[in-house]
Write a protein that holds these residues in place. Structure first.
Motif, PDB file in Angstrom:
ATOM      1  N   GLY A 155     -10.350   8.333  -4.867  1.00  0.00           N
ATOM      2  CA  GLY A 155     -11.436   8.882  -5.655  1.00  0.00           C
ATOM      3  C   GLY A 155     -11.347  10.390  -5.688  1.00  0.00           C
ATOM      4  O   GLY A 155     -10.302  10.974  -5.421  1.00  0.00           O
ATOM      5  N   SER A 156     -12.471  11.045  -5.980  1.00  0.00           N
ATOM      6  CA  SER A 156     -12.503  12.512  -5.969  1.00  0.00           C
ATOM      7  C   SER A 156     -13.553  13.002  -4.965  1.00  0.00           C
ATOM      8  O   SER A 156     -13.222  13.567  -3.949  1.00  0.00           O
ATOM      9  CB  SER A 156     -12.746  13.075  -7.369  1.00  0.00           C
ATOM     10  OG  SER A 156     -13.895  12.501  -7.946  1.00  0.00           O
ATOM     11  N   TRP A 213     -10.901   0.998  -3.575  1.00  0.00           N
ATOM     12  CA  TRP A 213     -10.273   0.659  -2.302  1.00  0.00           C
ATOM     13  C   TRP A 213      -9.166  -0.344  -2.560  1.00  0.00           C
ATOM     14  O   TRP A 213      -9.385  -1.362  -3.200  1.00  0.00           O
ATOM     15  CB  TRP A 213     -11.293   0.058  -1.341  1.00  0.00           C
ATOM     16  CG  TRP A 213     -12.243   1.076  -0.808  1.00  0.00           C
ATOM     17  CD1 TRP A 213     -13.440   1.439  -1.356  1.00  0.00           C
ATOM     18  CD2 TRP A 213     -12.088   1.868   0.360  1.00  0.00           C
ATOM     19  NE1 TRP A 213     -14.039   2.412  -0.595  1.00  0.00           N
ATOM     20  CE2 TRP A 213     -13.229   2.690   0.470  1.00  0.00           C
ATOM     21  CE3 TRP A 213     -11.091   1.963   1.339  1.00  0.00           C
ATOM     22  CZ2 TRP A 213     -13.396   3.599   1.516  1.00  0.00           C
ATOM     23  CZ3 TRP A 213     -11.276   2.863   2.366  1.00  0.00           C
ATOM     24  CH2 TRP A 213     -12.407   3.668   2.455  1.00  0.00           C
ATOM     25  N   LEU A 214      -7.969  -0.059  -2.086  1.00  0.00           N
ATOM     26  CA  LEU A 214      -6.851  -0.993  -2.134  1.00  0.00           C
ATOM     27  C   LEU A 214      -6.689  -1.511  -0.716  1.00  0.00           C
ATOM     28  O   LEU A 214      -6.299  -0.781   0.185  1.00  0.00           O
ATOM     29  CB  LEU A 214      -5.578  -0.295  -2.608  1.00  0.00           C
ATOM     30  CG  LEU A 214      -5.647   0.342  -3.990  1.00  0.00           C
ATOM     31  CD1 LEU A 214      -4.337   1.041  -4.313  1.00  0.00           C
ATOM     32  CD2 LEU A 214      -5.977  -0.688  -5.050  1.00  0.00           C
ATOM     33  N   THR A 235       0.814  -1.215   0.000  1.00  0.00           N
ATOM     34  CA  THR A 235       0.000   0.000   0.000  1.00  0.00           C
ATOM     35  C   THR A 235       0.850   1.268   0.000  1.00  0.00           C
ATOM     36  O   THR A 235       0.405   2.298  -0.489  1.00  0.00           O
ATOM     37  CB  THR A 235      -0.987   0.024   1.190  1.00  0.00           C
ATOM     38  OG1 THR A 235      -0.264  -0.158   2.405  1.00  0.00           O
ATOM     39  CG2 THR A 235      -2.048  -1.049   1.047  1.00  0.00           C
ATOM     40  N   VAL A 236       2.059   1.206   0.517  1.00  0.00           N
ATOM     41  CA  VAL A 236       2.934   2.386   0.509  1.00  0.00           C
ATOM     42  C   VAL A 236       3.301   2.741  -0.931  1.00  0.00           C
ATOM     43  O   VAL A 236       3.156   3.895  -1.364  1.00  0.00           O
ATOM     44  CB  VAL A 236       4.202   2.154   1.366  1.00  0.00           C
ATOM     45  CG1 VAL A 236       5.187   3.308   1.208  1.00  0.00           C
ATOM     46  CG2 VAL A 236       3.819   1.971   2.825  1.00  0.00           C
ATOM     47  N   LYS A 237       3.763   1.760  -1.682  1.00  0.00           N
ATOM     48  CA  LYS A 237       4.137   1.990  -3.086  1.00  0.00           C
ATOM     49  C   LYS A 237       2.901   2.362  -3.911  1.00  0.00           C
ATOM     50  O   LYS A 237       2.945   3.259  -4.750  1.00  0.00           O
ATOM     51  CB  LYS A 237       4.800   0.741  -3.669  1.00  0.00           C
ATOM     52  CG  LYS A 237       5.369   0.934  -5.058  1.00  0.00           C
ATOM     53  CD  LYS A 237       5.982  -0.361  -5.565  1.00  0.00           C
ATOM     54  CE  LYS A 237       7.462  -0.267  -5.457  1.00  0.00           C
ATOM     55  NZ  LYS A 237       8.150  -1.434  -6.069  1.00  0.00           N
ATOM     56  N   TYR A 275      -0.608   5.860  -7.164  1.00  0.00           N
ATOM     57  CA  TYR A 275      -1.965   6.345  -7.403  1.00  0.00           C
ATOM     58  C   TYR A 275      -2.093   7.838  -7.132  1.00  0.00           C
ATOM     59  O   TYR A 275      -2.848   8.531  -7.805  1.00  0.00           O
ATOM     60  CB  TYR A 275      -2.992   5.553  -6.586  1.00  0.00           C
ATOM     61  CG  TYR A 275      -3.390   4.261  -7.252  1.00  0.00           C
ATOM     62  CD1 TYR A 275      -4.305   4.238  -8.299  1.00  0.00           C
ATOM     63  CD2 TYR A 275      -2.838   3.060  -6.849  1.00  0.00           C
ATOM     64  CE1 TYR A 275      -4.669   3.051  -8.916  1.00  0.00           C
ATOM     65  CE2 TYR A 275      -3.203   1.866  -7.457  1.00  0.00           C
ATOM     66  CZ  TYR A 275      -4.117   1.878  -8.493  1.00  0.00           C
ATOM     67  OH  TYR A 275      -4.471   0.702  -9.100  1.00  0.00           O
ATOM     68  N   SER A 276      -1.382   8.355  -6.140  1.00  0.00           N
ATOM     69  CA  SER A 276      -1.423   9.792  -5.868  1.00  0.00           C
ATOM     70  C   SER A 276      -0.980  10.590  -7.078  1.00  0.00           C
ATOM     71  O   SER A 276      -1.602  11.597  -7.445  1.00  0.00           O
ATOM     72  CB  SER A 276      -0.550  10.148  -4.664  1.00  0.00           C
ATOM     73  OG  SER A 276      -1.072   9.612  -3.484  1.00  0.00           O
TER      74      SER A 276
END
Length: 94
Positions: free
Chosen positions: A42-43, A49-50, A13-15, A20-21
C-alpha cells in the motif's frame, strides 16, 4: 462503504514482492510489511495482503475482504447480518 483491506493467497511471495514493488511504485505504493506469513502492500498502510498459500498457512490465511466500519455497533450489526444471510463465522468480528 469502504474496503479496509483485501487478502489474497499467493504461492510465490518472493516473485510477487519483486513484481509488486516495481508495479506499485508507479502509483505511490510499496511493500510495507514483509514477514514469514505475508506481504502487506500500500502507501499509507497495507491495503493488499498477499498471504502464503501453502499447506502450513493455507487454512489460517485464506483470502478475504475486510470492510471498514465507523463504530463497534456497525461491526456487530454487519456480522449479525452476514450470518443471518447465510455467511460462515470464522471467528469473532474485530
Amino acid at each position: 462503504m469502504k474496503i479496509h483491506h483485501v487478502s489474497v493467497p499467493c504461492k510465490d511471495t518472493v516473485k510477487s514482492k519483486q513484481w509488486y514493488s516495481l508495479a506499485l511504485a508507479s502509483i505511490g505504493g510499496k511493500v510495507l510489511v514483509d514477514n514469514e506469513y505475508a506481504l502487506g502492500l500500500g502507501s499509507a498502510g497495507p491495503v493488499l495482503w498477499l498471504t502464503k498459500a501453502d499447506e502450513k498457512y493455507n487454512g489460517r490465511y485464506a483470502g478475504h475482504v475486510s470492510f471498514y466500519a465507523e463504530t463497534r455497533a456497525q461491526v456487530d450489526a454487519f456480522h449479525a447480518a452476514a450470518i443471518a444471510a447465510g455467511g460462515e463465522d470464522n471467528g469473532a468480528p474485530g
